[in-house]
Design a protein around this motif. Structure first.
Motif, PDB file in Angstrom:
ATOM      1  N   ASP A  18      39.681  39.774  42.559  1.00 27.25           N
ATOM      2  CA  ASP A  18      40.969  39.585  41.889  1.00 27.25           C
ATOM      3  C   ASP A  18      40.981  40.213  40.500  1.00 27.25           C
ATOM      4  O   ASP A  18      41.973  40.820  40.089  1.00 27.25           O
ATOM      5  CB  ASP A  18      41.362  38.113  41.843  1.00 27.25           C
ATOM      6  CG  ASP A  18      40.348  37.209  41.165  1.00 27.25           C
ATOM      7  OD1 ASP A  18      39.192  37.626  40.953  1.00 27.25           O
ATOM      8  OD2 ASP A  18      40.715  36.064  40.859  1.00 27.25           O
ATOM      9  N   THR A  19      39.869  40.118  39.782  1.00 26.73           N
ATOM     10  CA  THR A  19      39.782  40.730  38.456  1.00 26.73           C
ATOM     11  C   THR A  19      39.904  42.245  38.547  1.00 26.73           C
ATOM     12  O   THR A  19      40.615  42.875  37.752  1.00 26.73           O
ATOM     13  CB  THR A  19      38.458  40.339  37.768  1.00 26.73           C
ATOM     14  OG1 THR A  19      38.405  38.918  37.673  1.00 26.73           O
ATOM     15  CG2 THR A  19      38.343  40.964  36.396  1.00 26.73           C
ATOM     16  N   LEU A  20      39.220  42.836  39.513  1.00 29.10           N
ATOM     17  CA  LEU A  20      39.312  44.287  39.700  1.00 29.10           C
ATOM     18  C   LEU A  20      40.763  44.706  39.957  1.00 29.10           C
ATOM     19  O   LEU A  20      41.248  45.680  39.373  1.00 29.10           O
ATOM     20  CB  LEU A  20      38.419  44.730  40.865  1.00 29.10           C
ATOM     21  CG  LEU A  20      36.915  44.553  40.660  1.00 29.10           C
ATOM     22  CD1 LEU A  20      36.175  44.814  41.960  1.00 29.10           C
ATOM     23  CD2 LEU A  20      36.407  45.459  39.551  1.00 29.10           C
ATOM     24  N   TRP A  21      41.444  43.962  40.824  1.00 32.39           N
ATOM     25  CA  TRP A  21      42.844  44.270  41.145  1.00 32.39           C
ATOM     26  C   TRP A  21      43.725  44.175  39.899  1.00 32.39           C
ATOM     27  O   TRP A  21      44.499  45.080  39.595  1.00 32.39           O
ATOM     28  CB  TRP A  21      43.343  43.340  42.236  1.00 32.39           C
ATOM     29  CG  TRP A  21      44.755  43.608  42.646  1.00 32.39           C
ATOM     30  CD1 TRP A  21      45.884  43.079  42.103  1.00 32.39           C
ATOM     31  CD2 TRP A  21      45.186  44.513  43.657  1.00 32.39           C
ATOM     32  NE1 TRP A  21      46.990  43.579  42.727  1.00 32.39           N
ATOM     33  CE2 TRP A  21      46.596  44.468  43.685  1.00 32.39           C
ATOM     34  CE3 TRP A  21      44.514  45.344  44.546  1.00 32.39           C
ATOM     35  CZ2 TRP A  21      47.338  45.223  44.573  1.00 32.39           C
ATOM     36  CZ3 TRP A  21      45.263  46.091  45.435  1.00 32.39           C
ATOM     37  CH2 TRP A  21      46.665  46.031  45.435  1.00 32.39           C
ATOM     38  N   LEU A  22      43.579  43.057  39.181  1.00 31.29           N
ATOM     39  CA  LEU A  22      44.431  42.828  38.005  1.00 31.29           C
ATOM     40  C   LEU A  22      44.163  43.825  36.878  1.00 31.29           C
ATOM     41  O   LEU A  22      45.065  44.134  36.102  1.00 31.29           O
ATOM     42  CB  LEU A  22      44.247  41.396  37.491  1.00 31.29           C
ATOM     43  CG  LEU A  22      44.768  40.310  38.437  1.00 31.29           C
ATOM     44  CD1 LEU A  22      44.349  38.941  37.958  1.00 31.29           C
ATOM     45  CD2 LEU A  22      46.276  40.410  38.606  1.00 31.29           C
ATOM     46  N   MET A  23      42.946  44.335  36.812  1.00 34.85           N
ATOM     47  CA  MET A  23      42.608  45.332  35.787  1.00 34.85           C
ATOM     48  C   MET A  23      43.001  46.746  36.209  1.00 34.85           C
ATOM     49  O   MET A  23      42.791  47.691  35.453  1.00 34.85           O
ATOM     50  CB  MET A  23      41.119  45.270  35.467  1.00 34.85           C
ATOM     51  CG  MET A  23      40.726  43.986  34.755  1.00 34.85           C
ATOM     52  SD  MET A  23      38.967  43.900  34.391  1.00 34.85           S
ATOM     53  CE  MET A  23      38.799  45.257  33.236  1.00 34.85           C
ATOM     54  N   GLY A  24      43.551  46.890  37.404  1.00 27.55           N
ATOM     55  CA  GLY A  24      43.956  48.210  37.874  1.00 27.55           C
ATOM     56  C   GLY A  24      42.810  49.061  38.376  1.00 27.55           C
ATOM     57  O   GLY A  24      42.963  50.271  38.534  1.00 27.55           O
ATOM     58  N   LEU A  25      41.682  48.449  38.653  1.00 25.61           N
ATOM     59  CA  LEU A  25      40.509  49.180  39.147  1.00 25.61           C
ATOM     60  C   LEU A  25      40.569  49.231  40.671  1.00 25.61           C
ATOM     61  O   LEU A  25      39.793  48.598  41.380  1.00 25.61           O
ATOM     62  CB  LEU A  25      39.231  48.516  38.639  1.00 25.61           C
ATOM     63  CG  LEU A  25      39.100  48.450  37.123  1.00 25.61           C
ATOM     64  CD1 LEU A  25      37.934  47.578  36.711  1.00 25.61           C
ATOM     65  CD2 LEU A  25      38.971  49.859  36.541  1.00 25.61           C
TER      66      LEU A  25
END
Length: 99
Positions: A18-25
């Motif tokens: 989820d962090t990767l998604w939210l950071m645009g990664l």
């Protein structure tokens, strides 16, 4: 230093989706998703904490599904939850701490 593979379930990979998604990664998210598709197993190589498994594995998979929408994450979460059900088979309904 050394690293420890918590539970043998790819905990950090799943918990970070989820962090990767939210950071645009998006490429890193896609790499993590492919790891889940090809390597994630609902049973770890050692006893696992029911609490940690619930919040980090099940929560990570459900968050990834909520953000990206792939049924893969629901299917994997269901595998984990099904594997965890025996931990709740106690006289009080309070789960065993590990499974």
């Amino acid at each position: 230093g050394t690293s420890v593979a918590w539970f043998g379930m790819g905990l950090t990979i799943v918990d970070s989706l989820d962090t990767l998604w939210l950071m645009g990664l998006k490429q890193e998210f896609a790499d993590g998703k492919e790891w889940v598709r090809g390597h994630f197993r609902s049973k770890g190589s050692r006893p696992v904490s029911v609490f940690e498994c619930t919040i980090r594995i099940v929560g990570g998979l459900l968050a990834a599904h909520a953000l990206e929408g792939d049924q893969l994450f629901i299917d994997k979460a269901r595998e984990v939850v099904d594997a965890m059900l025996p931990a709740f088979n106690t006289p009080t309904g309070i789960p065993h701490p590990t499974m």
